[in-house]
Design a protein around this motif. Sequence first.
Motif, PDB file in Angstrom:
ATOM      1  N   UNK A  10      47.529  43.853  38.397  1.00 11.83           N
ATOM      2  CA  UNK A  10      48.865  43.342  38.711  1.00 11.83           C
ATOM      3  C   UNK A  10      49.720  44.506  39.189  1.00 11.83           C
ATOM      4  N   UNK A  11      50.694  44.216  40.026  1.00  9.29           N
ATOM      5  CA  UNK A  11      51.597  45.241  40.536  1.00  9.29           C
ATOM      6  C   UNK A  11      53.026  44.740  40.406  1.00  9.29           C
ATOM      7  N   UNK A  12      53.961  45.624  40.550  1.00  4.89           N
ATOM      8  CA  UNK A  12      55.368  45.257  40.513  1.00  4.89           C
ATOM      9  C   UNK A  12      56.001  45.547  39.165  1.00  4.89           C
ATOM     10  N   UNK A  13      57.276  45.187  39.032  1.00  2.35           N
ATOM     11  CA  UNK A  13      58.014  45.506  37.817  1.00  2.35           C
ATOM     12  C   UNK A  13      57.474  44.770  36.596  1.00  2.35           C
ATOM     13  N   UNK A  14      56.888  43.605  36.778  1.00  3.86           N
ATOM     14  CA  UNK A  14      56.316  42.861  35.657  1.00  3.86           C
ATOM     15  C   UNK A  14      54.806  42.984  35.566  1.00  3.86           C
ATOM     16  N   UNK A  15      54.250  43.955  36.259  1.00  2.64           N
ATOM     17  CA  UNK A  15      52.807  44.112  36.316  1.00  2.64           C
ATOM     18  C   UNK A  15      52.139  44.327  34.975  1.00  2.64           C
ATOM     19  N   UNK A  16      52.757  45.145  34.128  1.00  2.00           N
ATOM     20  CA  UNK A  16      52.144  45.394  32.817  1.00  2.00           C
ATOM     21  C   UNK A  16      52.178  44.147  31.948  1.00  2.00           C
ATOM     22  N   UNK A  17      53.235  43.342  32.059  1.00  2.00           N
ATOM     23  CA  UNK A  17      53.303  42.090  31.294  1.00  2.00           C
ATOM     24  C   UNK A  17      52.269  41.085  31.802  1.00  2.00           C
ATOM     25  N   UNK A  18      52.129  41.007  33.120  1.00  2.23           N
ATOM     26  CA  UNK A  18      51.156  40.091  33.708  1.00  2.23           C
ATOM     27  C   UNK A  18      49.732  40.503  33.339  1.00  2.23           C
ATOM     28  N   UNK A  19      49.465  41.794  33.329  1.00  3.02           N
ATOM     29  CA  UNK A  19      48.142  42.283  32.949  1.00  3.02           C
ATOM     30  C   UNK A  19      47.846  41.961  31.487  1.00  3.02           C
ATOM     31  N   UNK A  20      48.823  42.166  30.620  1.00  2.00           N
ATOM     32  CA  UNK A  20      48.635  41.868  29.197  1.00  2.00           C
ATOM     33  C   UNK A  20      48.384  40.381  28.976  1.00  2.00           C
ATOM     34  N   UNK A  21      49.134  39.535  29.679  1.00  2.58           N
ATOM     35  CA  UNK A  21      48.942  38.092  29.542  1.00  2.58           C
ATOM     36  C   UNK A  21      47.571  37.664  30.061  1.00  2.58           C
TER      37      UNK A  21
END
Length: 92
Positions: free
Chosen positions: A62-73
């Motif tokens: 995932x990329x972007x400002x919410x990338x780490x949240x998207x990756x965790x989900x």
Amino acid sequence: MRPKLEQYAGNLNRSAVELAKDWRTDKMLRNLEALLLVADKAQTFLISGSGDVIDPDEPLAAIGSGGSYATAAARALMETPTWARARSPRRR
């Protein structure tokens, strides 16, 4: 990316490398600081603005400002058994 995929008969690996090469050598694109995430069912590649093609260690990215949240989900969803996903509550 679509023209590259058509040019190389759907070969995502070759298309990503050629796009990165074009990105690195084009006078205008060379100054573009961006990330491009491309994937199919078998492969995932991250193409950087400097012309690097990165193959992530995990089967998700995932990329972007919410990338780490998207990756965790996505990681949590991948680790959840199929039967538990079917029984989880859904918004209606």
